[in-house]
Design an enzyme around this catalytic site. Structure first.
Site, PDB file in Angstrom:
ATOM      1  N   PRO A  94       0.826  -1.224   0.000  1.00  0.00           N
ATOM      2  CA  PRO A  94       0.000   0.000   0.000  1.00  0.00           C
ATOM      3  C   PRO A  94       0.853   1.264   0.000  1.00  0.00           C
ATOM      4  O   PRO A  94       0.339   2.364  -0.214  1.00  0.00           O
ATOM      5  CB  PRO A  94      -0.821  -0.124   1.295  1.00  0.00           C
ATOM      6  CG  PRO A  94      -0.123  -1.116   2.137  1.00  0.00           C
ATOM      7  CD  PRO A  94       0.638  -2.015   1.217  1.00  0.00           C
ATOM      8  N   GLU A 122       2.322  -7.957   8.585  1.00  0.00           N
ATOM      9  CA  GLU A 122       2.710  -6.542   8.679  1.00  0.00           C
ATOM     10  C   GLU A 122       3.503  -6.100   7.452  1.00  0.00           C
ATOM     11  O   GLU A 122       3.815  -4.926   7.296  1.00  0.00           O
ATOM     12  CB  GLU A 122       3.547  -6.294   9.937  1.00  0.00           C
ATOM     13  CG  GLU A 122       2.754  -6.385  11.218  1.00  0.00           C
ATOM     14  CD  GLU A 122       1.509  -5.507  11.210  1.00  0.00           C
ATOM     15  OE1 GLU A 122       1.611  -4.340  10.810  1.00  0.00           O
ATOM     16  OE2 GLU A 122       0.429  -6.007  11.582  1.00  0.00           O
ATOM     17  N   ARG A 160      -3.531  -7.451 -20.743  1.00  0.00           N
ATOM     18  CA  ARG A 160      -4.429  -7.041 -21.827  1.00  0.00           C
ATOM     19  C   ARG A 160      -3.803  -5.959 -22.705  1.00  0.00           C
ATOM     20  O   ARG A 160      -4.288  -5.680 -23.801  1.00  0.00           O
ATOM     21  CB  ARG A 160      -5.800  -6.605 -21.306  1.00  0.00           C
ATOM     22  CG  ARG A 160      -5.761  -5.509 -20.282  1.00  0.00           C
ATOM     23  CD  ARG A 160      -7.125  -5.165 -19.719  1.00  0.00           C
ATOM     24  NE  ARG A 160      -7.929  -4.417 -20.667  1.00  0.00           N
ATOM     25  CZ  ARG A 160      -8.959  -4.914 -21.336  1.00  0.00           C
ATOM     26  NH1 ARG A 160      -9.341  -6.145 -21.168  1.00  0.00           N
ATOM     27  NH2 ARG A 160      -9.625  -4.157 -22.182  1.00  0.00           N
ATOM     28  N   ASP A 175     -10.571   1.958 -24.276  1.00  0.00           N
ATOM     29  CA  ASP A 175     -10.860   1.706 -22.867  1.00  0.00           C
ATOM     30  C   ASP A 175     -10.763   2.992 -22.054  1.00  0.00           C
ATOM     31  O   ASP A 175     -10.054   3.924 -22.438  1.00  0.00           O
ATOM     32  CB  ASP A 175      -9.844   0.707 -22.280  1.00  0.00           C
ATOM     33  CG  ASP A 175     -10.265  -0.737 -22.527  1.00  0.00           C
ATOM     34  OD1 ASP A 175     -11.429  -0.969 -22.890  1.00  0.00           O
ATOM     35  OD2 ASP A 175      -9.409  -1.620 -22.337  1.00  0.00           O
TER      36      ASP A 175
END
Ligand code: SAM
Length: 235
Positions: A94, A122, A160, A175
């Site tokens: 993150p 963690e 893709r 897209d």
């Protein structure tokens, strides 16, 4: 492209790359995907991959050794300067750069060997980051329990974009995000579904007008829900 995934839950990936575009790309050898069990690279009777954090605190942390061993086996070295050309070792975290279409495109265009490290608990001993990792990537500003769903998202987004991975090259070009806008609305049969009709313009056969309508609709949708994309386009 070769993609190597390091995880303590290889079963997580058992079928996920066996569908649709990824499956076709694998069969056509546009991409090869290997999933490695980090426990196979751990030493000791219990094949332990994690331990308690130095300095105290909650949770467990991935030990560096299994990850170093795995990268050494896959790339032949743990020295970043000696990685084969066009190699990236990505830590899913993150704390990383947030995945956007442009980053997926960069990876699809530039990378031949992609190693994905999936953390748990963690996270991962910082020395992995200091020595092995070339890129830290996040799939968004929220915390998952593990890097596996993030690895799946990243693989799907970039496969893709590999040449010939899609049936029609133009379908990725239209897209969302590819041209700074969200995609336009799509309709198919039947023309009248429970009284809900398809916009007349799409039945007109006038391709120039259809293009204009689609661009307008894409702009309206983007203005409505993602004004930030337009600000970026203009700025
Ligand atoms: N303590 C870490 C922190 O706050 O930065 C979070 C650890 S998280 C519970 C466990 C693992 O899930 C991470 O090591 C990472 O591999 C993965 N992960 C969690 N959220 C993610 C995200 N948004 N993007 C990519 N990977 C993520």
């Amino acid at each position: 492209m070769k993609i190597e995934v390091l995880t303590i839950f290889p079963e997580f990936f058992r079928e996920v790359f066996d569908f649709g575009i990824i499956r076709r790309a694998r069969r056509a050898e546009i991409v090869g995907i290997n999933v490695y069990d980090l426990r196979d690279f751990a030493t000791g009777k219990h094949r332990t991959t994690d331990d308690r954090p130095f300095g105290g605190g909650d949770g467990m942390v991935f030990k560096p050794e299994p990850i170093f061993n795995a990268v050494e086996k896959i790339l032949g070295t743990t020295e970043r300067e000696k990685y084969p050309p066009r190699t990236r070792v990505v830590l899913l975290t993150p704390q990383g750069k947030v995945l956007k279409q442009a980053l997926a495109k960069e990876l699809a265009d530039e990378v031949e060997n992609l190693v994905l490290i999936c953390g748990r608990y963690e996270g991962v001993d910082e020395r992995v980051n200091e020595v092995l990792v070339t890129d830290e990537i996040s799939i968004g500003d929220y915390v998952l329990s593990g890097g596996e769903p993030a690895a799946i998202v990243l693989v799907d987004a970039l496969v893709r974009l590999l040449p010939n991975a899609l049936g029609s090259e133009t379908s990725a070009a239209n897209d969302s995000f590819s041209n700074g806008l969200l995609d336009f609305p799509h309709y198919t049969q039947p023309r009248d579904f429970r009284g809900l009709t398809v916009p007349e313009i799409l039945l007109s056969g006038n391709h120039a007008e259809i293009e204009k309508w689609r661009r307008q609709k894409a702009l309206e949708k983007t203005q409505k829900v993602r004004q930030d994309l337009l600000n970026k386009e203009n700025g």
